[in-house]
Enzyme design. Structure first.
Site, mmCIF file in Angstrom:
data_model
loop_
_atom_site.group_PDB
_atom_site.id
_atom_site.type_symbol
_atom_site.label_atom_id
_atom_site.label_comp_id
_atom_site.label_asym_id
_atom_site.label_seq_id
_atom_site.Cartn_x
_atom_site.Cartn_y
_atom_site.Cartn_z
ATOM 1 N N SER A 269 -0.327 -6.880 5.011
ATOM 2 C CA SER A 269 0.810 -5.844 3.491
ATOM 3 C C SER A 269 -0.571 -6.627 2.685
ATOM 4 C CB SER A 269 1.900 -6.548 3.535
ATOM 5 O OG SER A 269 1.875 -5.258 2.603
ATOM 6 N N ASP A 361 4.579 1.761 10.949
ATOM 7 C CA ASP A 361 4.754 1.122 10.098
ATOM 8 C C ASP A 361 5.312 2.006 8.789
ATOM 9 O OD1 ASP A 361 4.006 -0.159 7.585
ATOM 10 O OD2 ASP A 361 2.042 -0.297 8.371
ATOM 11 N N HIS A 395 5.579 -2.961 10.350
ATOM 12 C CA HIS A 395 4.544 -3.600 9.651
ATOM 13 C C HIS A 395 4.311 -4.874 9.696
ATOM 14 C CE1 HIS A 395 2.835 -2.921 5.011
ATOM 15 N NE2 HIS A 395 3.465 -3.953 4.820
#
Length: 446
Positions: A269, A361, A395
């Site tokens: 991330s 995601d 994600h």
């Protein structure tokens, strides 16, 4: 609050968990003819399990349940419903779950589908705080009939406790507090030297070390590096200096157990775009794994010497509140092609980059960002990249057997935010990518 405490107390009594925070107590021995076998009984947290039941009646309906009580006294549980074969046996490698938390032949479904129990706050991560000195205890039980997750299933026909460890024997852990650096370093047993890797997570902040500990168990010296929200580091993401990460690189590179000359970095991330900046501007970084990242610097400014890269912003007008009350922020991040000053000049990177993305995601479009990064590299004649792209993955792509999380509670909003992914496809992506990540790091660090 009182009613919640009463619920917890009632559940604790039912599970026999009084006097133990790390495991359950009071389970009965396997009853009669039914035998439950989970192998291995002790394993690393990223290893596969074999789960088999024998001694059932032919075609008997049963429910397999797994339960974990964390060190924070948070109960996680999962369930799969099965039908024994004509010999009264079931094997999760071959027997399909016909209901419960998952369906189909999913050998690791009981671990993949672990989620906070109904009495707990939803969307929590299954955290292990003490990674070296104790395992995560998982109790697996088999019950007659097909019971729902909120139904008291009666006494188990058989039960077995297993241990899931994040460290092999001999792992050395050092809490790092040197100069401006904060974090934890994990060193494999043996003389070494070993490849060195810095591990970064995203905008949750704090110290997250389970992946670094697993990497050490797989033969890497791994530095779990927090960069805000920990000890005396800055409280929030208000701007970062790349010199902090350079200090970590230099520390790891000079460590006597680390095999040089270069080191690697793995980031998820926000940590992924930091990992891209590190391999771009710090020549000591020769391998970068970027999981669910962006090709631009996000959220806040990044400073390095006399350089400044603006942080890509968010347009909260594009946020959507789903019927479930979960926030969908997948379209809120500004497009890097509109704010080109935020794009990381990856063409300057001499090391190798592995992009790992989920095509579902819902934090941002990490597949698109990886493709844009690759286009930029190709435009400059670079071929120092690889891409792992997983349909149906969300994600939070973490080491295998990490339970699937559909959403998380956002640090800023205090509300659940959609992470995306389809549970089984996401967990398959975790299973597939983990070994490939290790292979990539070894190929460029050894």
């Amino acid at each position: 609050m009182l009613s919640l405490r009463l619920l917890r107390a009632g559940r604790a009594a039912m599970l026999g968990r009084a006097g133990s925070r790390a495991c359950f107590s009071g389970d009965s021995e396997p009853r009669g003819r039914v035998h439950l076998t989970v192998k291995p009984v002790r394993s690393l947290a990223d290893e596969l399990l074999s789960i088999r039941v024998a001694g059932l009646s032919p075609r008997e309906p049963v429910t397999l349940r797994a339960q974990v009580l964390t060190e924070q006294d948070i109960l996680f549980e999962s369930a799969g419903q099965f039908v024994a074969d004509e010999q009264g046996c079931l094997d999760t490698d071959r027997s399909p779950s016909v209901g419960g938390k998952y369906r189909g032949v999913v050998p690791m479904g009981l671990l993949w589908s672990l989620a906070p129990a109904s009495i707990e706050e939803p969307y929590q991560r299954l955290n292990k705080l003490h990674l070296i000195d104790s395992p995560l205890y998982v109790d697996v039980r088999v019950y007659h009939g097909h019971s729902g997750s909120d139904t008291l299933p009666g006494p188990p026909l058989a039960t077995q406790r297993i241990e899931r460890w994040y460290s092999i024997p001999g792992i050395r852990h050092i809490r790092l507090r040197e100069g401006s650096l904060r974090g934890s370093i994990y060193i494999p047993p043996g003389d070494g030297p070993f490849p060195g890797v810095i591990d970064l997570f995203g905008d949750d902040g704090g110290l997250i070390a389970f992946r670094a500990c697993l990497l050490a168990s797989r033969g890497f010296v791994a530095l779990a590096l927090p960069y805000f929200g920990f000890e005396d580091l800055q409280v929030a993401m208000t701007g970062f200096n790349l010199e902090y990460f350079e200090e970590a690189v230099n520390y790891l590179q000079k460590h006597p157990k680390v095999k040089g000359p270069g080191v690697g970095v793995i980031g998820s991330s926000k940590g992924a775009d930091l990992a891209l900046s590190m391999i771009t501007f710090l020549p000591q970084v020769v391998a970068s794994v970027c999981i669910s990242g962006c090709n631009a610097n996000t959220a806040c400014e990044l400073h390095y010497k006399d350089m400044l890269i603006p942080g890509l912003g968010y347009n909260l007008n594009h946020m959507v509140v789903l019927d479930s009350g979960i926030l969908d922020i997948s379209n809120t991040l500004d497009n890097p092609n509109t704010y080109k000053d935020s794009i990381i000049p990856l063409e300057q990177a001499e090391g190798h980059i592995l992009f790992v993305v989920g095509e579902d995601d819902k934090i941002w479009n990490s597949k698109y960002f990886a493709e844009e990064a690759i286009k930029r590299l190709q435009k400059h004649g670079k071929d120092n990249y690889e891409l792992l792209s997983y349909p149906g993955a969300g994600h939070c792509i973490e080491p295998p057997c990490s339970p699937f999380r559909y959403a998380k509670v956002d640090r800023l909003f205090g509300l659940p935010v959609l992470l995306g992914g389809k549970a089984m496809k996401h967990c398959q992506a975790q299973q597939d990518s983990w070994q490939k990540i290790q292979d990539f790091l070894r190929s460029h660090l050894c």
